[in-house]
Design an enzyme around this catalytic site. Structure first.
Site, PDB file in Angstrom:
ATOM      1  N   GLU A  93      62.863  59.307  33.223  1.00 44.49           N
ATOM      2  CA  GLU A  93      61.445  59.447  33.546  1.00 44.49           C
ATOM      3  C   GLU A  93      60.828  58.048  33.488  1.00 44.49           C
ATOM      4  O   GLU A  93      60.991  57.338  32.493  1.00 44.49           O
ATOM      5  CB  GLU A  93      60.769  60.357  32.527  1.00 44.49           C
ATOM      6  CG  GLU A  93      59.289  60.550  32.736  1.00 44.49           C
ATOM      7  CD  GLU A  93      58.663  61.430  31.656  1.00 44.49           C
ATOM      8  OE1 GLU A  93      57.469  61.727  31.795  1.00 44.49           O
ATOM      9  OE2 GLU A  93      59.345  61.805  30.678  1.00 44.49           O
ATOM     10  N   ILE A  94      60.147  57.651  34.548  1.00 45.25           N
ATOM     11  CA  ILE A  94      59.459  56.363  34.590  1.00 45.25           C
ATOM     12  C   ILE A  94      57.976  56.660  34.708  1.00 45.25           C
ATOM     13  O   ILE A  94      57.555  57.410  35.588  1.00 45.25           O
ATOM     14  CB  ILE A  94      59.949  55.508  35.781  1.00 45.25           C
ATOM     15  CG1 ILE A  94      61.475  55.374  35.743  1.00 45.25           C
ATOM     16  CG2 ILE A  94      59.269  54.137  35.754  1.00 45.25           C
ATOM     17  CD1 ILE A  94      62.069  54.783  37.006  1.00 45.25           C
TER      18      ILE A  94
END
Length: 99
Positions: A93-94
């Site tokens: 997840e960014i």
């Protein structure tokens, strides 16, 4: 690192602005690791650039975004995130903070 519970009973280890999400076997939430087994990773990283730049770079590299951008509860505040898989199919997840 501290252990935290958020949302609908989600558990994560938090360290600074980063966190590692933990999934309970049989009660995994989406998105999740490709094969949610011991050792599979689900990591969240805060980007040092705006999320739009991250998305543009992922698209430039033809790296598939599997979900997002979406709003989530982060380690310290609300975040906007995209989800990708690394070459080992771990979930990454960014994120960027939401003001």
């Amino acid at each position: 690192m501290t252990l935290e519970t958020s949302g609908q009973g989600r558990i994560a280890f938090r360290f600074g602005n980063q966190k590692i999400n933990l999934h309970v076997r049989g009660k995994e939430f989406e998105p999740k690791a490709h094969l949610p087994v011991p050792g599979a990773l689900d990591l969240c990283f805060m980007a040092s650039v705006p999320l739009e730049k991250v998305i543009a770079r992922l698209q430039e590299m033809n790296w598939p975004i599997i979900e997002g951008p979406v709003l989530r509860t982060g380690a310290t505040r609300k975040i906007r995130s995209v989800y990708v898989r690394d070459p080992d199919l771990n979930l990454i997840e960014i994120s960027e903070p939401v003001n």
